[in-house]
Each structure stands twice: as C-alpha cells, then as structure tokens.
Write a protein that holds these residues in place. Sequence first.
Motif, PDB file in Angstrom:
ATOM      1  N   GLU A  79       0.947  -1.215   0.014  1.00  0.00           N
ATOM      2  CA  GLU A  79      -0.054  -0.011   0.031  1.00  0.00           C
ATOM      3  C   GLU A  79       1.046   1.240   0.014  1.00  0.00           C
ATOM      4  O   GLU A  79       1.900   1.517   0.650  1.00  0.00           O
ATOM      5  N   ARG A  80       0.522   2.164  -0.915  1.00  0.00           N
ATOM      6  CA  ARG A  80       1.390   3.258  -0.942  1.00  0.00           C
ATOM      7  C   ARG A  80       0.300   4.486  -0.962  1.00  0.00           C
ATOM      8  O   ARG A  80      -0.679   4.359  -1.395  1.00  0.00           O
ATOM      9  N   GLY A  81       0.881   5.604  -0.502  1.00  0.00           N
ATOM     10  CA  GLY A  81      -0.093   6.848  -0.472  1.00  0.00           C
ATOM     11  C   GLY A  81      -0.927   6.785   0.225  1.00  0.00           C
ATOM     12  O   GLY A  81      -0.882   6.141   1.232  1.00  0.00           O
ATOM     13  N   ILE A  82      -1.875   7.693   0.249  1.00  0.00           N
ATOM     14  CA  ILE A  82      -3.159   7.860   1.230  1.00  0.00           C
ATOM     15  C   ILE A  82      -4.519   7.552   0.706  1.00  0.00           C
ATOM     16  O   ILE A  82      -4.628   7.543  -0.610  1.00  0.00           O
ATOM     17  N   ASP A  83      -5.168   6.966   1.515  1.00  0.00           N
ATOM     18  CA  ASP A  83      -6.588   7.060   1.312  1.00  0.00           C
ATOM     19  C   ASP A  83      -7.413   8.283   1.609  1.00  0.00           C
ATOM     20  O   ASP A  83      -7.629   8.385   2.797  1.00  0.00           O
ATOM     21  N   PRO A  84      -7.745   8.812   0.599  1.00  0.00           N
ATOM     22  CA  PRO A  84      -8.511  10.354   1.139  1.00  0.00           C
ATOM     23  C   PRO A  84      -9.708  10.145   1.641  1.00  0.00           C
ATOM     24  O   PRO A  84     -10.404  11.153   2.221  1.00  0.00           O
ATOM     25  N   ILE A  85     -10.371   9.031   1.555  1.00  0.00           N
ATOM     26  CA  ILE A  85     -11.743   8.985   2.115  1.00  0.00           C
ATOM     27  C   ILE A  85     -11.863   8.721   3.592  1.00  0.00           C
ATOM     28  O   ILE A  85     -12.643   9.039   4.490  1.00  0.00           O
ATOM     29  N   SER A  99       7.945  14.358   4.900  1.00  0.00           N
ATOM     30  CA  SER A  99       8.203  14.754   3.197  1.00  0.00           C
ATOM     31  C   SER A  99       9.246  16.015   3.012  1.00  0.00           C
ATOM     32  O   SER A  99       9.216  16.865   3.776  1.00  0.00           O
ATOM     33  N   ASP A 100       9.906  15.634   2.090  1.00  0.00           N
ATOM     34  CA  ASP A 100      10.988  16.915   1.703  1.00  0.00           C
ATOM     35  C   ASP A 100      10.667  17.467   0.503  1.00  0.00           C
ATOM     36  O   ASP A 100      11.570  18.329   0.186  1.00  0.00           O
ATOM     37  N   LYS A 101       9.247  17.473   0.129  1.00  0.00           N
ATOM     38  CA  LYS A 101       8.738  18.322  -1.068  1.00  0.00           C
ATOM     39  C   LYS A 101       7.730  19.130  -0.452  1.00  0.00           C
ATOM     40  O   LYS A 101       7.549  19.392   0.541  1.00  0.00           O
ATOM     41  N   ASP A 102       7.539  20.118  -1.463  1.00  0.00           N
ATOM     42  CA  ASP A 102       6.458  21.186  -0.924  1.00  0.00           C
ATOM     43  C   ASP A 102       5.033  20.537  -1.056  1.00  0.00           C
ATOM     44  O   ASP A 102       4.984  19.465  -1.309  1.00  0.00           O
ATOM     45  N   ALA A 108       0.328  15.333  -4.596  1.00  0.00           N
ATOM     46  CA  ALA A 108       0.224  14.593  -6.012  1.00  0.00           C
ATOM     47  C   ALA A 108       0.980  13.438  -5.873  1.00  0.00           C
ATOM     48  O   ALA A 108       0.119  12.232  -6.720  1.00  0.00           O
ATOM     49  N   MET A 109       1.900  13.285  -5.315  1.00  0.00           N
ATOM     50  CA  MET A 109       2.617  11.839  -5.168  1.00  0.00           C
ATOM     51  C   MET A 109       2.126  10.843  -4.285  1.00  0.00           C
ATOM     52  O   MET A 109       2.755   9.849  -4.213  1.00  0.00           O
ATOM     53  N   ASN A 110       1.224  11.063  -3.561  1.00  0.00           N
ATOM     54  CA  ASN A 110       0.704  10.226  -2.720  1.00  0.00           C
ATOM     55  C   ASN A 110      -0.997  10.036  -3.076  1.00  0.00           C
ATOM     56  O   ASN A 110      -1.735  10.337  -2.167  1.00  0.00           O
ATOM     57  N   SER A 114      -1.816  15.547  -9.709  1.00  0.00           N
ATOM     58  CA  SER A 114      -1.776  17.090  -9.877  1.00  0.00           C
ATOM     59  C   SER A 114      -3.184  17.778  -9.614  1.00  0.00           C
ATOM     60  O   SER A 114      -3.070  18.558  -8.970  1.00  0.00           O
ATOM     61  N   LEU A 115      -4.063  17.184 -10.530  1.00  0.00           N
ATOM     62  CA  LEU A 115      -5.417  17.915 -10.554  1.00  0.00           C
ATOM     63  C   LEU A 115      -5.905  17.985  -8.946  1.00  0.00           C
ATOM     64  O   LEU A 115      -6.485  19.100  -8.743  1.00  0.00           O
TER      65      LEU A 115
END
Length: 592
Positions: A79-85, A99-102, A108-110, A114-115
């Motif tokens: 499992e990767r990223g998040i489950d937004p629900i 995270s080391d990103k903005d 977007a990466m989780n 991007s949208l």
Amino acid sequence: LLRKRIKGANVVSITQHNFDRIIEIKVKKDKYYTIVVELFDKGNIILLDEDNNIILPLKRKRFSDRDISSKKEYQFPEERGIDPISISETELKELFASSDKDLVRTLAMNNLGSLYAEEIIKRANEFEEIDKHTPSTDLSGSQIANLNKAIHLLFDNLQEEHFKPQIVKKDSKEDVVAFDLVKYDGFEKTYFDNFNEACDEFYSKKVNTDIKNIKEAAWNKKVNKFEKRLKLQEETLDNFHKTIETSQHKGEVIYSNYTTIENLVKVVNNAISKDYSYKEIGKTLKEAKKNGLKEAEIFESIDKMGVLTLKLNETSININPKLTIPENAEIYYEKAKKAKKKTKGATIAIENTKKQLEKIKAKKEVAMEHISVPKKRVKKNLKWYEKLRWFVTSDNVLVIGGRDAGTNEAVVKKYMDNNDIYLHADIHGATSTVIKLEGNKVNDSILKESGEFAASFSTAWSKGFTTQDVFWVNPEQVTKTPEAGEFLPKGSFVIRGNRNYIRSAKVRIAIGIVDYEGKRLMAGPVDALETHCDNFIVLKPGYTKKTAIAKKILHEINEDDLITLDDIIRVLPSGKCDVDEEYHLRKKYEKN
C-alpha cells in the motif's frame, strides 16, 4: 479459462481494494471465485479460488515481494500513498512531517495526482491562505486541519454519490471529471447522465483524433515521397536549361574572341614545345598579366592537364590548347545539345510524377473522408425476436430460432404456441426453429424457406455441407421429458411421433437490411431476402473468417449507416463463409 470457470456465474460483489487501482469482482457458480483486475503498469487480470490462490493470471509476473503465477497465494501490492476517504488529521500530519517536498508535490505523489492536489489546496484556501509551494514541513497545525477538511469535502462526493459527470472546456484545455471542481470554475461545462457516458464522449474524441493523425501521417509520408521526387526532377530540368544557356553562351564567347584566344594558345603551345612545364607556363602568364601584357589579360589559370581557364566578358571558359578554337567551341555546343535532349525525358518524367502525385492526393482525400474510427456505442432497443435468430418469410410469416442452448430452451418453452411449427436440422448441433403462424396456414414456400434457415444455422454449415435434411413436427410432439434412465442436456428436446422431412434443404443464407417493424438487419433464406430488400449478400459455407466477410457485407449493404460490424458478425452462421459469387453473377446477367 474464464469462460470455462465462470460462464453463467452470478456476480456477488464488485469492490475497489483500498484506494488502489485494483478491482475485485467476486462471483458464485459451483463455488466462489474472485477476478482481480489490476489497472496499473500494463494491467493484469487474475482468477482466484475460494482460498485466494491464483488459478491463472493473464500475465505471469514476478516482483521482489509478489509472485503472480498459478497456485501461488495472491498478495496485493504494498500500500502506497493515502486513502483520502479515510485519512485522519494525524495521518496527514505524519505525511507532511516525513516529506522533503512542497505541499502540492507531496499531495500529488501520494495517490492524488496534480489535478486533485491543486483542487484540495484551492478548497483549503477558502478557510485559510495556503501557498501550494509551501514546504510540507513548514505547514502549521491549522493549515493541516483545513487541508484535511478540504480533502473530506471533496471526496465525500464519492461516498455520498453526489456525482455530476461533466466535460469541461476552456480554450485548448479540456478534461472529464465526476463532479464540480473549484479549479474548473469559469469553464464551459457539458453534463452527462453518468460518468461512463462522459468518459465515452471525451475519450472517443481523443482516440478518433489520434487515429486520424496517425492515418494522415502515413498518407503524408506517401505524398511527400512524390513531392520530393517532383522537386528533384524540376531542379534537374532547371539545371538542364541552365546548362543549355551557359554552354551556348560560352561557345559564342569563344567565337567572338577568336583572335584573342588564338594568340594566347599560340604562346602556350610555343612554351610547351620548349619543354616548359604547365606550372612554369602558368607562373609566367600570371607575371605577364600583372605586367600588362595584352595577350595575358584573359588568363586565369592552367591545370595539371594543360587546360586553360580564361575570363572573357565576365564569362569563365576552359580552353584545351591541344585543340583548335572551333573544336573548343564545339565542346560547349555539344554539351548544350546533350542537355537539350535530356530535357525531353525530364519533362515527361515530371508530368508522370505530377499525375502520380495528384492520384495519391486524391486517394488520401478519399481515405481521410472514409476513415474508420471507433464509434461511441449506442445501446440498441432490440425487438424480442432480434435477441434470437430470425427472419420473415416471403409470405410475411415470422420464423425464429435459438442462438445457443439457453435460447433454444426459450424458443420452445416461451415463444412456441400450439398452432406453430417446430423444425430442426437432422444433425447433431442445430438451432430449434419455430414458424410463428399466428393464424396463417403453412405452405410449401414457408416450409422450404424455414428448412433452409434451420439447415444453415446448424453444424452442417461448419462442416461445409451444401444441403441438409430438416424435419418438422407439431408443438405437441416436442417434449422435455426423456425416456426412463435418459438425461436431456439444456437446449435439447425429445420428439414424439412421426416426423415430416424437408429433404436437401440448401445450406445458404442471404443478409440484408429489411423494413420489418422499422429498418433492421436480417439473415435468412435467399427467397425471403429477394422479397423484402433489393440490396443483399448471399453467403455459403467457405474459408473466409467472419470478420473479413462481415467487413465486405458492411461495405456493400450499409448505405444509411444503420448497422455496425458487430451487428453483422452477430447474425452470421457458426463457421467460415464465402460470398456466393455464382449467384450474384447470375443475377447480374439476368438484369442485363
């Protein structure tokens, strides 16, 4: 394998695994099976048994932590990223802290892309100003709380099924989404009844454009081939004309400066006779020209073969001192003559290339107008008999037949009435055929046509027979009750009493569009099609694959674009076919 294991099974549930691109379809037949559809990488379809063991995957794959092959236990990818629900504010804090990103890149990466990353930030900005380029570790507690609130506001639409399927457009930007997005405020919106329809409309346009671009590029390559050839030929012809003009001019220059050239040639030949080298002669003439010697004014150079380059009236000419002045002039005149002869062939070649170019351009134009692109599927409202095999006799009597074991059962049990006629080809593997008399009297014409229909939609077709015996009986003679100790498979029936035979019924059908309760495609005996339509194709058992023969039929009969390739394939008999050319030639001669 899927057909063997799950044909006729009931779908129990369809679920998405977490928020991943994995669909689980659970079905029940004699036991439970699960079809796992993986929609990432190049995709995969995996059939599992009740114990979650792989029966067979579409593609065998092996990863460091997963083995997708038969008899192995199926494991979901990590499992990767998040489950937004279901994500909580605490989980979101942990995500940003690690995270080391903005902000926008972290979302977007989780799993969000991007949208939806930008949509969440826009919605969060309604509560508190947040720059999407803020480093994730610099976000405040209230900003994270508002981002979490925005995530749930957006994805609650999924859980509560508040869908507004739409295609949004503004200038060159176009997209398809399932619900209203703040990011697309101010865009032109076209709404649809469901997301499938929206995607169908959006992606069919895109696919069609891609197909047209690919086809056009292929045609442009062919056109460019002739355009390049034409350009080269025209340049060659232009060079011939230039050669003619310059060569004739140089010949004239030689004669108009005859004495001057002759004097210089005498000087050179005199020096050659005294064993001076060409290099020494050239050096001497250059010095003489520098000192103003009149005979040397026209001298430019002399090569290692002794050929002089002279400049006369701004024209550079070559003179061989071993030849006379007229012979030197003749070299140029001869060069002009040869070029003139070549212009005729070059002109003919150019005309031929122009014709070929126009021809290929015309072909391209026709091909681009009739380009075959996938069409958006429109569900047709079929009449009850169109779900079966059917035709209308030349006496306007409806005849129906089963497509498989299930519809064979339905034809007899559901659609056959007491005053109808039952037919069956006298061969194992045939359609149950019923003549729907509905008060009409049966005659030889109806029986003949129905017999051909029953014979054609039997295994006689795939065996390549040209004729086949067919029997007919009354409805009360058809029963599903077998003799004691016997078993009747689905779609089979027992016939009691005497049978009436139609001997040597033709194994041949015709296909065309008829007007029967509206325009529709009909496959049936030739006599029936001759009665009900003008444009039809007659088929016989042969060697051509269904798809190829269906394309040919579609081209011939689909004048008003009423039918599709799938419609034709659906009504064809089981087995390969050929067009009955002999029939069509005979009809052509009869007309003439």
